[in-house]
Motif scaffolding. Structure first.
Motif, PDB file in Angstrom:
ATOM      1  N   VAL A   1     -12.311   5.517 -18.551  1.00 49.97           N
ATOM      2  CA  VAL A   1     -12.806   4.395 -19.347  1.00 49.97           C
ATOM      3  C   VAL A   1     -11.779   3.994 -20.405  1.00 49.97           C
ATOM      4  O   VAL A   1     -11.496   2.803 -20.604  1.00 49.97           O
ATOM      5  N   LEU A   2     -11.199   4.969 -21.090  1.00 51.08           N
ATOM      6  CA  LEU A   2     -10.209   4.654 -22.124  1.00 51.08           C
ATOM      7  C   LEU A   2      -9.014   3.914 -21.541  1.00 51.08           C
ATOM      8  O   LEU A   2      -8.578   2.880 -22.087  1.00 51.08           O
TER       9      LEU A   2
ATOM     10  N   ARG B   1     -21.167  10.984 -29.855  1.00 44.74           N
ATOM     11  CA  ARG B   1     -20.351  10.820 -28.644  1.00 44.74           C
ATOM     12  C   ARG B   1     -20.226   9.364 -28.192  1.00 44.74           C
ATOM     13  O   ARG B   1     -20.273   9.056 -26.996  1.00 44.74           O
ATOM     14  N   VAL B   2     -20.063   8.460 -29.121  1.00 42.02           N
ATOM     15  CA  VAL B   2     -19.904   7.040 -28.793  1.00 42.02           C
ATOM     16  C   VAL B   2     -18.480   6.604 -29.117  1.00 42.02           C
ATOM     17  O   VAL B   2     -17.983   6.831 -30.230  1.00 42.02           O
ATOM     18  N   LEU B   3     -17.821   5.996 -28.130  1.00 41.65           N
ATOM     19  CA  LEU B   3     -16.503   5.399 -28.338  1.00 41.65           C
ATOM     20  C   LEU B   3     -16.613   3.889 -28.192  1.00 41.65           C
ATOM     21  O   LEU B   3     -17.262   3.394 -27.260  1.00 41.65           O
ATOM     22  N   LEU B   4     -15.995   3.167 -29.108  1.00 40.26           N
ATOM     23  CA  LEU B   4     -16.000   1.699 -29.085  1.00 40.26           C
ATOM     24  C   LEU B   4     -14.558   1.251 -28.911  1.00 40.26           C
ATOM     25  O   LEU B   4     -13.695   1.570 -29.749  1.00 40.26           O
ATOM     26  N   ILE B   5     -14.286   0.529 -27.820  1.00 42.56           N
ATOM     27  CA  ILE B   5     -12.924   0.113 -27.497  1.00 42.56           C
ATOM     28  C   ILE B   5     -12.875  -1.407 -27.455  1.00 42.56           C
ATOM     29  O   ILE B   5     -13.568  -2.039 -26.648  1.00 42.56           O
ATOM     30  N   GLU B   6     -12.070  -1.996 -28.326  1.00 44.09           N
ATOM     31  CA  GLU B   6     -11.883  -3.446 -28.345  1.00 44.09           C
ATOM     32  C   GLU B   6     -10.629  -3.773 -27.548  1.00 44.09           C
ATOM     33  O   GLU B   6      -9.523  -3.369 -27.925  1.00 44.09           O
ATOM     34  N   GLY B   7     -10.806  -4.483 -26.447  1.00 44.86           N
ATOM     35  CA  GLY B   7      -9.673  -4.782 -25.587  1.00 44.86           C
ATOM     36  C   GLY B   7      -8.634  -5.662 -26.256  1.00 44.86           C
ATOM     37  O   GLY B   7      -8.970  -6.529 -27.070  1.00 44.86           O
ATOM     38  N   VAL B   8      -7.364  -5.428 -25.942  1.00 46.40           N
ATOM     39  CA  VAL B   8      -6.265  -6.238 -26.482  1.00 46.40           C
ATOM     40  C   VAL B   8      -5.476  -6.824 -25.311  1.00 46.40           C
ATOM     41  O   VAL B   8      -5.556  -6.345 -24.178  1.00 46.40           O
TER      42      VAL B   8
ATOM     43  N   SER C   1     -12.584   3.111 -31.745  1.00 44.19           N
ATOM     44  CA  SER C   1     -13.344   3.748 -32.816  1.00 44.19           C
ATOM     45  C   SER C   1     -14.173   4.890 -32.245  1.00 44.19           C
ATOM     46  O   SER C   1     -14.769   4.760 -31.174  1.00 44.19           O
ATOM     47  N   TYR C   2     -14.193   6.002 -32.981  1.00 38.10           N
ATOM     48  CA  TYR C   2     -15.026   7.137 -32.601  1.00 38.10           C
ATOM     49  C   TYR C   2     -16.239   7.135 -33.512  1.00 38.10           C
ATOM     50  O   TYR C   2     -16.128   7.321 -34.719  1.00 38.10           O
ATOM     51  N   GLU C   3     -17.404   6.897 -32.919  1.00 34.62           N
ATOM     52  CA  GLU C   3     -18.634   6.794 -33.684  1.00 34.62           C
ATOM     53  C   GLU C   3     -19.497   8.033 -33.449  1.00 34.62           C
ATOM     54  O   GLU C   3     -19.223   8.826 -32.549  1.00 34.62           O
ATOM     55  N   PRO C   4     -20.533   8.247 -34.268  1.00 38.35           N
ATOM     56  CA  PRO C   4     -21.368   9.447 -34.112  1.00 38.35           C
ATOM     57  C   PRO C   4     -22.018   9.533 -32.723  1.00 38.35           C
ATOM     58  O   PRO C   4     -22.146   8.540 -32.005  1.00 38.35           O
TER      59      PRO C   4
ATOM     60  N   GLY D   1     -12.677  -8.253 -23.986  1.00 40.45           N
ATOM     61  CA  GLY D   1     -13.907  -7.958 -24.708  1.00 40.45           C
ATOM     62  C   GLY D   1     -13.980  -6.504 -25.155  1.00 40.45           C
ATOM     63  O   GLY D   1     -12.991  -5.765 -25.141  1.00 40.45           O
ATOM     64  N   THR D   2     -15.197  -6.106 -25.517  1.00 39.99           N
ATOM     65  CA  THR D   2     -15.421  -4.783 -26.111  1.00 39.99           C
ATOM     66  C   THR D   2     -16.175  -3.870 -25.143  1.00 39.99           C
ATOM     67  O   THR D   2     -17.099  -4.311 -24.461  1.00 39.99           O
ATOM     68  N   THR D   3     -15.774  -2.622 -25.117  1.00 39.04           N
ATOM     69  CA  THR D   3     -16.434  -1.600 -24.290  1.00 39.04           C
ATOM     70  C   THR D   3     -17.079  -0.568 -25.187  1.00 39.04           C
ATOM     71  O   THR D   3     -16.459  -0.081 -26.138  1.00 39.04           O
TER      72      THR D   3
END
Length: 456
Positions: free
Chosen positions: A193-194, A235-242, A230-233, A202-204
């Protein structure tokens, strides 16, 4: 006297060519001395793949000379990436500007038993619009399905087609951000996923992600390249595509699996081993169990010293995803536990076949009973899984020499340590598998005072 072949510490060549190597070990001698660990196999190979995402060259440092690295290097080269060794030992430079598609046959020929081709999918889809995956191998330690990977790629908009040759993945409309929740915090699926999300539109949001130190180090690599993660509480990862990424310059995190392996070797052989490059923070869980089992350690600025304390004591261990006790740590630990006074229990909850290696230890004199369905206990903290097993280890039992065949990477290392702890002579074959994750393995054994010959 040790007889080392000229190429005994070279990881070069296909893994199949290495797998036939055999050593004769004369046991009963404590391992004493110093070994150095380089970058983690589980980070280095993924960072090498990440170089495909950059518009400019990348540099990776502390790369170990192991066969898995050579496999990934050859796969990058077959895809047109220029890979060169740097002046500093353990440094590789990657130039992806000439990247091209490869055929199933080429990928299969260079991949061997490695499962790493699956992680090429996201970068190749962004770069070329197509990715090919042949049949996948890897250590035979249980079911390692790729459905997590395929489902994630489909969520990004990829089309997955299966054929007799393997799997062809395309993205005619490009890849877009997705909301993904993994049914299990799989390290490989999180890496997939990363490596895919960083350049998707967009955002994943990835829920139930793996958070191992090697994952965090891969995130650090991608952030250096320009990714926004971003590493959120919980076990959530937020990835903003570039739109684009540049190359990186990164020194890999140390290999905590190798460090723990040498620590267990000190415990099993009543030795004293200093592991240069090991760090406390990434090994907190292991160090707690090591101490409870009767081990002594001293954390220093440049590494950690490990040895046995007054006596070995039984422990109860449950393997789990990070920050739990790693499944890769239980196999060498079980060898040491055969010499503990009392009964230890190891609950394996990650892979269903990872206790099969204990059959050879029983052949060498260990008292180990494997419970195929696991064991219930009110003290359990890790949730039960349908695939789990448990090993009950009763000791101390003297180990004696035997002829054994290496089944997988960590199990094979454990056989070598058991042979070194045993009285008499052992013959260990299929040693090439160990070179997948242990750099200069024979040279390190030699430096620690092991008595062995390479015989074929």
């Amino acid at each position: 006297m040790k007889t080392l072949l000229n190429d005994a510490d070279s990881a070069g060549g296909p893994e199949a060519a290495l797998s036939g190597e055999t050593i004769r070990i004369r046991g009963g001698r404590p391992l004493r001395g110093r070994v150095e660990v380089k970058g983690a196999k589980n980070l280095v190979t993924k960072a090498m793949v990440a170089a495909l995402l950059g518009d400019t060259p990348s540099t990776l440092r502390d790369v170990p000379d192991i066969s898995d690295v050579k496999v990934v290097r050859s796969l990058l080269e077959v895809h047109g990436v220029r890979v060169e060794s740097g002046a500093e030992e353990g440094t590789l430079h990657f130039d992806p500007s000439g990247a091209v598609a490869a055929h199933f046959e080429e990928i299969d020929a260079h991949a061997g038993a490695s499962r790493i081709p699956i992680l090429f999918c996201g970068p190749l889809l962004h770069l070329l619009g197509e990715a090919l995956i042949p049949d996948l191998g890897g250590c035979r330690i249980g079911d390692r399905p790729i459905n997590f990977h395929m489902d994630a790629l489909r969520a990004f908009g990829a089309i997955v087609d299966k054929s007799y040759e393997g799997i062809r993945i395309t993205a005619p409309d490009g890849l877009h951000g997705a909301n993904i929740e993994l049914p299990y915090p799989s390290v490989g699926a999180t890496e997939q996923v990363l490596l895919t999300a960083v350049r998707a539109k967009g955002t994943t949001e990835l829920r139930n992600a793996a958070i191992e130190p090697e994952i965090m180090d891969l995130i650090a690599v991608l952030q250096k390249m320009g990714a926004i993660i971003s590493y959120e509480p919980n076990r959530v990862l937020l990835i903003e595509g570039v739109d684009s990424l540049r190359g990186y310059d990164h020194r890999a995190i140390f290999d905590r699996n190798e460090a723990a392996s040498w620590a267990c070797a000190a415990l099993a052989t009543d030795g004293d081993i200093f592991v240069g490059g090991a760090r406390q923070q990434e090994m907190l869980t292991f160090l707690n169990v090591f101490r409870k089992a009767g081990g002594w350690f001293d954390v220093r600025e440049d590494g950690i010293q490990f040895r046995r304390g007054d006596r070995l004591t039984p422990v109860v261990v449950e393997t789990d995803v990070h920050p739990g006790f790693m499944t890769d740590w239980q196999q060498p630990l079980i060898v040491a536990l055969t010499q503990a006074q009392g009964t230890s229990v190891v609950h394996e909850t990650v892979y269903e076949n990872r206790l099969g290696f204990t059959e050879a230890l029983v052949q060498m004199g260990a008292d180990i009973v494997v419970h195929p369905q696991g064991i219930d206990s009110p003290e359990r903290r890790v949730p039960r899984r349908a695939l789990e097993q448990a090993a009950v280890v009763t000791g101390p039992t003297p180990l004696h020499g035997a002829e054994v065949v290496v089944p997988d990477l960590r199990g094979g290392y454990s056989y070598v340590i058991a042979a070194l702890a045993a009285q008499g002579e052992s013959v260990v074959s299929n040693m090439g598998i160990i070179r997948r994750g242990y750099e200069k393995f024979f040279a390190k054994l030699d430096a620690l005072g092991a008595d062995f010959d390479v015989i074929g």
